[in-house]
Design a protein around this motif. Structure first.
Motif, short mmCIF file in Angstrom:
data_model
loop_
_atom_site.label_atom_id
_atom_site.label_comp_id
_atom_site.label_asym_id
_atom_site.label_seq_id
_atom_site.Cartn_x
_atom_site.Cartn_y
_atom_site.Cartn_z
N GLY A 13 57.70 54.22 36.32
CA GLY A 13 56.36 54.78 36.23
C GLY A 13 55.26 53.78 36.55
O GLY A 13 54.39 53.53 35.72
N ALA A 14 55.29 53.21 37.74
CA ALA A 14 54.28 52.22 38.13
C ALA A 14 52.87 52.78 38.09
O ALA A 14 51.91 52.02 38.08
CB ALA A 14 54.59 51.69 39.53
N GLY B 15 56.67 53.09 22.34
CA GLY B 15 55.54 53.49 23.16
C GLY B 15 55.35 54.99 23.13
O GLY B 15 56.30 55.75 22.90
N ILE B 16 54.13 55.39 23.35
CA ILE B 16 53.77 56.80 23.41
C ILE B 16 53.15 57.01 24.79
O ILE B 16 52.25 56.27 25.19
CB ILE B 16 52.75 57.15 22.31
N THR B 17 53.64 58.00 25.52
CA THR B 17 53.16 58.19 26.88
C THR B 17 53.27 59.64 27.33
O THR B 17 54.10 60.39 26.81
CB THR B 17 53.96 57.29 27.87
N ASP B 18 52.45 60.00 28.31
CA ASP B 18 52.58 61.32 28.92
C ASP B 18 53.54 61.27 30.12
O ASP B 18 53.78 62.26 30.76
CB ASP B 18 51.21 61.87 29.36
N GLU B 19 54.09 60.08 30.39
CA GLU B 19 55.06 59.83 31.46
C GLU B 19 54.47 60.00 32.87
O GLU B 19 55.20 59.96 33.84
CB GLU B 19 56.30 60.72 31.33
N LEU B 20 53.15 60.17 32.98
CA LEU B 20 52.52 60.34 34.28
C LEU B 20 51.40 59.34 34.55
O LEU B 20 51.32 58.77 35.62
CB LEU B 20 51.94 61.75 34.41
N SER B 21 50.53 59.14 33.54
CA SER B 21 49.33 58.37 33.79
C SER B 21 49.02 57.34 32.70
O SER B 21 48.57 56.26 33.00
CB SER B 21 48.15 59.33 33.93
N ASN B 22 49.25 57.70 31.44
CA ASN B 22 48.82 56.87 30.33
C ASN B 22 49.95 56.55 29.37
O ASN B 22 50.81 57.39 29.11
CB ASN B 22 47.70 57.57 29.56
N GLN C 38 57.95 58.66 22.53
CA GLN C 38 58.59 58.98 23.80
C GLN C 38 59.48 57.84 24.29
O GLN C 38 60.46 58.08 24.98
CB GLN C 38 57.54 59.30 24.87
N ARG C 39 59.13 56.61 23.98
CA ARG C 39 59.93 55.47 24.43
C ARG C 39 60.11 54.50 23.28
O ARG C 39 59.16 54.16 22.58
CB ARG C 39 59.25 54.76 25.60
N THR C 40 61.34 54.05 23.11
CA THR C 40 61.66 53.07 22.08
C THR C 40 62.60 52.03 22.64
O THR C 40 63.29 52.26 23.63
CB THR C 40 62.33 53.73 20.86
#
Length: 130
Positions: free
Chosen positions: A93-94, A57-64, A40-42
């Motif tokens: 995404g704080a 990075g690998i993320t759900d863009e909300l929590s983790n 999801q993020r590079t």
């Protein structure tokens, strides 16, 4: 210059990783291109047309979020490249809690300087095989 990795960056990044201690994880070019595409993020750092750093990075863009790779060419370390890569991948995404594995020499100190703290609650199930 640090920017998002593009699909056409897959092979230069793969070769960079292979030359910087990750050959065991990037042997298959097609599989690496897929891994890059599904992240999801590079972040890639290019200096004078040459890849000198990469993070994903690998993320759900909300929590983790999971910071999977941060690699900087040895001749460019301690110049802010690693910090820039991590900041690029974890930007915004704080509310996201980012985790990582800091098993390489010096990694714990590097990530602590970026606000990461050791965790007593993380567990892992390692991949089988490679």
């Amino acid at each position: 210059m640090i920017r998002d990795a593009l699909p056409e960056d897959a092979e230069p990044i793969r070769l960079f990783l292979a030359a910087n201690g990750w050959a065991h994880r990037v042997q298959d070019a097609q599989r690496f291109a897929q891994l890059l595409q599904q992240s999801q993020r590079t972040a890639v750092c290019v200096d004078d047309g040459t890849v000198i750093g990469f993070a994903r990075g690998i993320t759900d863009e909300l929590s983790n979020g999971y910071l999977s790779m941060v690699v900087v060419a040895s001749g460019h370390r301690r110049q802010g490249v690693g910090r820039g890569l991590v900041e690029h991948v974890t930007r915004g995404g704080a509310d996201i809690t980012w985790v990582l594995r800091a098993g390489r020499d010096g990694a714990a100190e590097f990530f602590a300087a970026l606000g990461f703290e050791p965790s007593l609650v993380a567990m892992e199930r390692c991949r089988r095989g490679s």
